[in-house]
Design a protein around this motif. Structure first.
Motif, PDB file in Angstrom:
ATOM      1  N   ASN A 247       0.873  -1.248  -0.051  1.00 47.02           N
ATOM      2  CA  ASN A 247       0.122  -0.053   0.052  1.00 47.02           C
ATOM      3  C   ASN A 247       1.031   1.332  -0.131  1.00 47.02           C
ATOM      4  N   CYS A 248       2.227   1.050   0.178  1.00 47.99           N
ATOM      5  CA  CYS A 248       2.929   2.419   0.059  1.00 47.99           C
ATOM      6  C   CYS A 248       3.405   2.498  -1.433  1.00 47.99           C
ATOM      7  N   LEU A 249       3.244   4.175  -1.584  1.00 45.83           N
ATOM      8  CA  LEU A 249       3.519   4.716  -2.803  1.00 45.83           C
ATOM      9  C   LEU A 249       5.077   4.676  -3.086  1.00 45.83           C
ATOM     10  N   ARG A 250       6.083   4.479  -2.440  1.00 48.39           N
ATOM     11  CA  ARG A 250       7.461   4.772  -2.224  1.00 48.39           C
ATOM     12  C   ARG A 250       7.681   3.313  -2.807  1.00 48.39           C
ATOM     13  N   HIS A 251       7.135   2.293  -2.166  1.00 50.56           N
ATOM     14  CA  HIS A 251       7.480   0.844  -2.740  1.00 50.56           C
ATOM     15  C   HIS A 251       6.795   0.719  -4.163  1.00 50.56           C
ATOM     16  N   SER A 252       5.586   0.978  -4.359  1.00 50.98           N
ATOM     17  CA  SER A 252       4.960   0.849  -5.653  1.00 50.98           C
ATOM     18  C   SER A 252       5.567   1.396  -6.958  1.00 50.98           C
ATOM     19  N   MET A 253       6.137   2.365  -6.679  1.00 51.28           N
ATOM     20  CA  MET A 253       6.715   3.055  -7.795  1.00 51.28           C
ATOM     21  C   MET A 253       8.227   2.556  -8.141  1.00 51.28           C
ATOM     22  N   THR A 254       8.644   1.627  -7.210  1.00 52.33           N
ATOM     23  CA  THR A 254       9.721   1.004  -7.705  1.00 52.33           C
ATOM     24  C   THR A 254       9.882   0.001  -8.955  1.00 52.33           C
ATOM     25  N   GLN A 255       8.619  -0.115  -9.429  1.00 56.81           N
ATOM     26  CA  GLN A 255       8.336  -1.209 -10.401  1.00 56.81           C
ATOM     27  C   GLN A 255       8.583  -0.031 -11.666  1.00 56.81           C
ATOM     28  N   TYR A 256       8.295   1.201 -11.598  1.00 55.43           N
ATOM     29  CA  TYR A 256       8.483   1.758 -12.611  1.00 55.43           C
ATOM     30  C   TYR A 256      10.098   2.322 -13.162  1.00 55.43           C
ATOM     31  N   THR A 257      11.006   2.144 -12.204  1.00 57.26           N
ATOM     32  CA  THR A 257      12.337   2.555 -12.496  1.00 57.26           C
ATOM     33  C   THR A 257      12.759   1.597 -13.546  1.00 57.26           C
TER      34      THR A 257
ATOM     35  N   ARG B 207       3.818   6.390   2.429  1.00 53.27           N
ATOM     36  CA  ARG B 207       3.081   7.232   1.490  1.00 53.27           C
ATOM     37  C   ARG B 207       2.014   6.313   0.950  1.00 53.27           C
ATOM     38  N   SER B 208       0.555   6.729   0.986  1.00 58.35           N
ATOM     39  CA  SER B 208      -0.184   5.633   0.743  1.00 58.35           C
ATOM     40  C   SER B 208      -0.180   5.940  -0.968  1.00 58.35           C
ATOM     41  N   ASN B 209      -0.377   4.621  -1.392  1.00 62.70           N
ATOM     42  CA  ASN B 209      -0.645   4.504  -3.000  1.00 62.70           C
ATOM     43  C   ASN B 209      -2.015   4.859  -3.384  1.00 62.70           C
ATOM     44  N   LYS B 210      -3.000   5.458  -2.583  1.00 63.66           N
ATOM     45  CA  LYS B 210      -4.230   5.901  -2.913  1.00 63.66           C
ATOM     46  C   LYS B 210      -4.023   7.351  -3.133  1.00 63.66           C
ATOM     47  N   LYS B 211      -4.755   7.794  -4.424  1.00 62.12           N
ATOM     48  CA  LYS B 211      -4.882   9.113  -4.728  1.00 62.12           C
ATOM     49  C   LYS B 211      -5.916  10.086  -4.043  1.00 62.12           C
ATOM     50  N   ILE B 212      -5.522  11.211  -3.853  1.00 62.32           N
ATOM     51  CA  ILE B 212      -6.451  12.128  -2.877  1.00 62.32           C
ATOM     52  C   ILE B 212      -7.091  13.378  -3.922  1.00 62.32           C
ATOM     53  N   ARG B 213      -7.907  13.886  -3.678  1.00 65.07           N
ATOM     54  CA  ARG B 213      -8.674  14.936  -4.401  1.00 65.07           C
ATOM     55  C   ARG B 213      -8.004  16.396  -4.067  1.00 65.07           C
ATOM     56  N   VAL B 214      -7.306  16.801  -4.699  1.00 67.83           N
ATOM     57  CA  VAL B 214      -6.867  18.057  -4.534  1.00 67.83           C
ATOM     58  C   VAL B 214      -7.493  19.059  -5.360  1.00 67.83           C
ATOM     59  N   ALA B 215      -7.711  20.343  -4.591  1.00 62.63           N
ATOM     60  CA  ALA B 215      -8.405  21.204  -5.159  1.00 62.63           C
ATOM     61  C   ALA B 215      -7.498  22.706  -5.392  1.00 62.63           C
ATOM     62  N   TRP B 216      -8.006  23.154  -6.497  1.00 65.25           N
ATOM     63  CA  TRP B 216      -7.190  24.127  -7.004  1.00 65.25           C
ATOM     64  C   TRP B 216      -7.880  25.596  -6.792  1.00 65.25           C
ATOM     65  N   GLY B 217      -7.358  26.433  -6.380  1.00 60.93           N
ATOM     66  CA  GLY B 217      -7.922  27.786  -6.314  1.00 60.93           C
ATOM     67  C   GLY B 217      -9.522  28.134  -5.727  1.00 60.93           C
ATOM     68  N   PHE B 218      -9.382  29.374  -5.171  1.00 56.24           N
ATOM     69  CA  PHE B 218     -10.760  29.666  -4.628  1.00 56.24           C
ATOM     70  C   PHE B 218     -11.137  31.105  -4.984  1.00 56.24           C
ATOM     71  N   LYS B 219     -10.982  31.788  -6.295  1.00 61.91           N
ATOM     72  CA  LYS B 219     -11.123  33.039  -6.536  1.00 61.91           C
ATOM     73  C   LYS B 219     -12.472  33.589  -6.399  1.00 61.91           C
ATOM     74  N   LYS B 220     -13.430  32.646  -6.663  1.00 53.24           N
ATOM     75  CA  LYS B 220     -15.021  32.865  -6.638  1.00 53.24           C
ATOM     76  C   LYS B 220     -15.583  32.510  -5.104  1.00 53.24           C
ATOM     77  N   LEU B 221     -14.911  32.175  -4.341  1.00 50.54           N
ATOM     78  CA  LEU B 221     -15.062  31.950  -2.850  1.00 50.54           C
ATOM     79  C   LEU B 221     -15.998  33.244  -2.323  1.00 50.54           C
ATOM     80  N   TYR B 222     -15.594  34.350  -2.445  1.00 51.36           N
ATOM     81  CA  TYR B 222     -16.124  35.545  -1.677  1.00 51.36           C
ATOM     82  C   TYR B 222     -17.134  36.297  -2.545  1.00 51.36           C
TER      83      TYR B 222
END
Length: 144
Positions: free
Chosen positions: A27-37, A63-78
């Motif tokens: 479940n570790c991203l650091r370990h999972s990525m070794t297969q792509y070297t 580091r979990s090998n699951k992706k997270i939902r990242v938000a970008w920007g909040f210009k219209k918040l106000y």
């Protein structure tokens, strides 16, 4: 899923872990990525095998090998907020994130983790804003 060349490029950018005895390896991203070297990766950053945690101890490099939902920007918040509320929220968020990072988050230069997104929601609720917070855009990313 990303193609192998993208993953190969990412593998070369981050510290990897080759510890096959780790109970969290699958479940570790650091370990999972070794297969792509590949042989194209002239240099790799690797966690020192002498620094692996003792049995039963939590690995500080996990580091979990699951992706997270990242938000970008909040210009219209106000946009729809009364000035009194928007000013209080703005000052509170700028105090939490500090001046320069606040504007980088707001202007989509830095992504907001789920924890940071929730912090913004809580600040808005604290100041009386009940509407759902919508960020400018979202992406799915690994939590490096």
């Amino acid at each position: 899923m990303e193609n192998n060349s993208d993953l190969n490029n990412q593998a070369a950018q981050y510290t990897l872990c080759f510890n096959t005895r780790c109970p969290k390896a699958e479940n570790c991203l650091r370990h999972s990525m070794t297969q792509y070297t590949t042989a194209q990766n002239i240099r790799l950053s690797v966690i020192n095998p002498l620094c692996y945690p003792a049995a039963g101890k939590e690995c500080p490099h996990f580091r979990s090998n699951k992706k997270i939902r990242v938000a970008w920007g909040f210009k219209k918040l106000y946009d729809d907020m009364p000035a009194r509320i928007s000013r209080a929220i703005h000052l509170n968020l700028e105090a939490i994130f500090n001046h320069s990072p606040y504007y980088r988050y707001r202007n989509q230069k830095l992504g907001l983790t789920p924890k940071q997104q929730e912090c913004i929601r809580q600040v808005c609720r604290k100041h009386g804003w009940k509407e759902e917070i919508q960020f400018d855009r979202y992406t799915e990313e690994y939590d490096w």
